[in-house]
Design a protein around this motif. Structure first.
Motif, PDB file in Angstrom:
ATOM      1  N   HIS A 228       0.827  -1.207   0.000  1.00  0.00           N
ATOM      2  CA  HIS A 228       0.000   0.000   0.000  1.00  0.00           C
ATOM      3  C   HIS A 228       0.863   1.259   0.000  1.00  0.00           C
ATOM      4  O   HIS A 228       0.502   2.261  -0.642  1.00  0.00           O
ATOM      5  N   LEU A 229       1.986   1.227   0.692  1.00  0.00           N
ATOM      6  CA  LEU A 229       2.896   2.377   0.676  1.00  0.00           C
ATOM      7  C   LEU A 229       3.440   2.602  -0.736  1.00  0.00           C
ATOM      8  O   LEU A 229       3.567   3.748  -1.191  1.00  0.00           O
ATOM      9  N   LEU A 230       3.756   1.523  -1.431  1.00  0.00           N
ATOM     10  CA  LEU A 230       4.210   1.644  -2.820  1.00  0.00           C
ATOM     11  C   LEU A 230       3.106   2.254  -3.686  1.00  0.00           C
ATOM     12  O   LEU A 230       3.358   3.101  -4.548  1.00  0.00           O
ATOM     13  N   LYS A 231       1.871   1.823  -3.457  1.00  0.00           N
ATOM     14  CA  LYS A 231       0.734   2.372  -4.189  1.00  0.00           C
ATOM     15  C   LYS A 231       0.573   3.866  -3.906  1.00  0.00           C
ATOM     16  O   LYS A 231       0.152   4.637  -4.790  1.00  0.00           O
ATOM     17  N   GLY A 250      27.514  14.425   0.305  1.00  0.00           N
ATOM     18  CA  GLY A 250      26.491  14.214  -0.705  1.00  0.00           C
ATOM     19  C   GLY A 250      25.400  13.324  -0.168  1.00  0.00           C
ATOM     20  O   GLY A 250      25.218  13.192   1.038  1.00  0.00           O
ATOM     21  N   THR A 251      24.632  12.691  -1.056  1.00  0.00           N
ATOM     22  CA  THR A 251      23.544  11.826  -0.640  1.00  0.00           C
ATOM     23  C   THR A 251      23.823  10.394  -1.050  1.00  0.00           C
ATOM     24  O   THR A 251      24.583  10.129  -1.988  1.00  0.00           O
ATOM     25  N   TYR A 252      23.225   9.465  -0.321  1.00  0.00           N
ATOM     26  CA  TYR A 252      23.304   8.063  -0.701  1.00  0.00           C
ATOM     27  C   TYR A 252      21.948   7.430  -0.425  1.00  0.00           C
ATOM     28  O   TYR A 252      21.119   7.973   0.289  1.00  0.00           O
ATOM     29  N   ARG A 253      21.725   6.262  -0.998  1.00  0.00           N
ATOM     30  CA  ARG A 253      20.456   5.577  -0.871  1.00  0.00           C
ATOM     31  C   ARG A 253      20.464   4.629   0.325  1.00  0.00           C
ATOM     32  O   ARG A 253      21.387   3.855   0.514  1.00  0.00           O
ATOM     33  N   CYS A 254      19.405   4.720   1.132  1.00  0.00           N
ATOM     34  CA  CYS A 254      19.155   3.727   2.171  1.00  0.00           C
ATOM     35  C   CYS A 254      18.280   2.668   1.514  1.00  0.00           C
ATOM     36  O   CYS A 254      17.066   2.830   1.410  1.00  0.00           O
ATOM     37  N   CYS A 255      18.891   1.619   1.015  1.00  0.00           N
ATOM     38  CA  CYS A 255      18.250   0.718   0.057  1.00  0.00           C
ATOM     39  C   CYS A 255      17.291  -0.270   0.723  1.00  0.00           C
ATOM     40  O   CYS A 255      17.688  -1.061   1.584  1.00  0.00           O
ATOM     41  N   VAL A 256      16.030  -0.239   0.300  1.00  0.00           N
ATOM     42  CA  VAL A 256      15.028  -1.159   0.824  1.00  0.00           C
ATOM     43  C   VAL A 256      15.265  -2.569   0.291  1.00  0.00           C
ATOM     44  O   VAL A 256      15.088  -3.555   1.007  1.00  0.00           O
ATOM     45  N   MET A 257      15.691  -2.675  -0.968  1.00  0.00           N
ATOM     46  CA  MET A 257      15.867  -3.982  -1.585  1.00  0.00           C
ATOM     47  C   MET A 257      16.891  -4.822  -0.836  1.00  0.00           C
ATOM     48  O   MET A 257      16.730  -6.041  -0.680  1.00  0.00           O
ATOM     49  N   GLY A 276       9.276  -9.021  -4.986  1.00  0.00           N
ATOM     50  CA  GLY A 276       8.441  -8.881  -6.170  1.00  0.00           C
ATOM     51  C   GLY A 276       7.736  -7.536  -6.249  1.00  0.00           C
ATOM     52  O   GLY A 276       7.834  -6.837  -7.270  1.00  0.00           O
ATOM     53  N   PRO A 277       7.007  -7.125  -5.194  1.00  0.00           N
ATOM     54  CA  PRO A 277       6.355  -5.809  -5.237  1.00  0.00           C
ATOM     55  C   PRO A 277       7.330  -4.654  -5.433  1.00  0.00           C
ATOM     56  O   PRO A 277       6.998  -3.680  -6.123  1.00  0.00           O
ATOM     57  N   ALA A 281       7.258  -2.201  -8.690  1.00  0.00           N
ATOM     58  CA  ALA A 281       7.076  -0.754  -8.505  1.00  0.00           C
ATOM     59  C   ALA A 281       8.206   0.060  -9.109  1.00  0.00           C
ATOM     60  O   ALA A 281       8.161   1.294  -9.076  1.00  0.00           O
ATOM     61  N   GLY A 282       9.234  -0.614  -9.644  1.00  0.00           N
ATOM     62  CA  GLY A 282      10.282   0.117 -10.340  1.00  0.00           C
ATOM     63  C   GLY A 282      11.662   0.063  -9.740  1.00  0.00           C
ATOM     64  O   GLY A 282      12.567   0.777 -10.189  1.00  0.00           O
TER      65      GLY A 282
END
Length: 373
Positions: A228-231, A250-257, A276-277, A281-282
């Motif tokens: 639902h958060l992705l939606k 600079g910035t960096y990604r706090c990666c969910v994957m 999968g979700p 979602a990209g």
């Protein structure tokens, strides 16, 4: 040296910190607010007064009446007998998010709903040194999915934008309440679906649930919340975070994957149902596949293959890494550490089986790749 002084001494001056204020919506950011004397004064005011009953004493005395049909009768009697709940009562608010009658009674005593206990997390865990600035009573109400109570506490002065309620809703076990609370927090209280909870923390290092609400959903293994958060617009790649340490600015990604595929430093187990979700979602499928291969997570790799990932880059990376391993020339310190970890994991049957399965998968993909050339 106090934790605030310690943080102030070791933090270099960032140039882009104002971006962390979420365009003025967020009350304070992780770095510059610590340097603000008025903020430090506010933190001091939120702490307990030693001469008054502590939040633990207040919690214990009040919870004795948690099952009373009308607890206010007994609680009024406690106050009349001399129990001071106003001085340190703000530190106990978070303990009664699951007890609306007692929580509302506390607020009726004149306790400021916009003050919090900086020395504890919403779980009640004591923080010795780090400080957590969020309004934990709202965090814990978010986890119950009680929209009516959440709005009541906000009406009594609590600032929803100083809370992790959108993160904490992932602790709710009721799917319908989870979805309704997420919608309410975003639509009514205008909470940021990509808000980084580190903005209201002054920890010495990131905690396992560090990141945005989507990160919290994966950490708490709540697939309904994650989808639902992705939606609702959560970034499947995770939140961007400012960093100024060891010369990097600079910035960096706090990666969910990464959390979904491999967990977090053996503290959190992987949550493969979220892979999968996230991909749908990209999220970057090439990055996800290579990471899954590196961590020997066949389930995550299969999810990528089912969605049409090109394994060429991963096959080359595996061949190059094996060549470096045989030559004894790891690419960097991380790769050297990973090789040592994999050698150690050979003594663990489950990890060894995962490694064997991944080798079989890569062998099949390599054979198919050669046949197609």
């Amino acid at each position: 040296m106090s934790s605030l002084e310690h943080s102030e001494h070791h933090r270099p001056e960032p140039r882009q910190v104002c971006a962390e204020h979420r365009s003025g919506r967020q009350t304070r950011c992780e770095i510059c607010a610590i340097k603000d004397p008025t903020f430090r004064k506010a933190v001091a005011a939120d702490q307990q007064v030693p001469s008054a009953p502590s939040q633990y004493e207040i919690k214990t005395r009040l919870r004795e009446h948690i099952n009373d049909p009308d607890p206010s009768i007994a609680l009024d009697a406690l106050v009349e007998s001399g129990l001071d709940v106003r001085t340190n009562g703000h530190c106990a608010l978070q303990d009664f998010a699951d007890s609306p009658k007692i929580l509302c009674w506390l607020l009726e005593q004149g306790i400021d709903a916009n003050r919090t206990d900086h020395d504890r997390e919403e779980s009640g865990f004591r923080l010795y040194g780090p400080i957590e600035h969020s309004l934990k009573v709202l965090n814990n109400i978010g986890a119950t999915g009680n929209i009516e109570l959440f709005d009541h506490v906000v009406a009594r002065g609590a600032d929803p934008l100083r809370s992790f309620a959108l993160h904490s809703v992932s602790r709710c076990k009721d799917p319908e309440k989870t979805v309704n609370m997420i919608d309410h927090l975003i639509d009514v209280h205008h909470m940021d679906v990509n808000f980084d909870n580190e903005s209201l923390r002054d920890y010495f290092h990131a905690s396992p649930d560090s990141g945005g609400p989507l990160h919290a959903a994966v950490y708490h293994k709540n697939l309904v919340a994650a989808e639902h958060l992705l939606k609702c617009g959560a970034d499947p790649e995770g939140v961007e975070r400012y960093q100024d340490a060891n010369g990097f600015k600079g910035t960096y990604r706090c990666c969910v994957m990464h959390l979904a595929i491999d967990g977090d430093c053996s503290i959190t187990c992987p949550y493969l149902p979220a892979v999968g979700p996230l991909l749908d979602a990209g999220a970057n499928i090439d990055h996800a596949f290579i990471y899954a291969v590196e961590r020997n997570m066949v389930g995550a790799a299969t999810a990528c293959l089912d969605r049409g990932v090109d394994p060429t880059a991963a096959l080359k990376e595996v061949d190059d890494r094996e060549a470096r391993r045989l030559a004894g020339t790891p690419e960097d310190e991380d790769e050297a550490t990973r090789e040592l970890e994999e050698e150690e994991l050979e003594h663990h049957p489950e990890a060894a089986e995962r490694r064997r399965e991944m080798k079989e998968l890569m062998k099949m993909l390599k054979q198919r790749h050669h046949e197609q050339r």
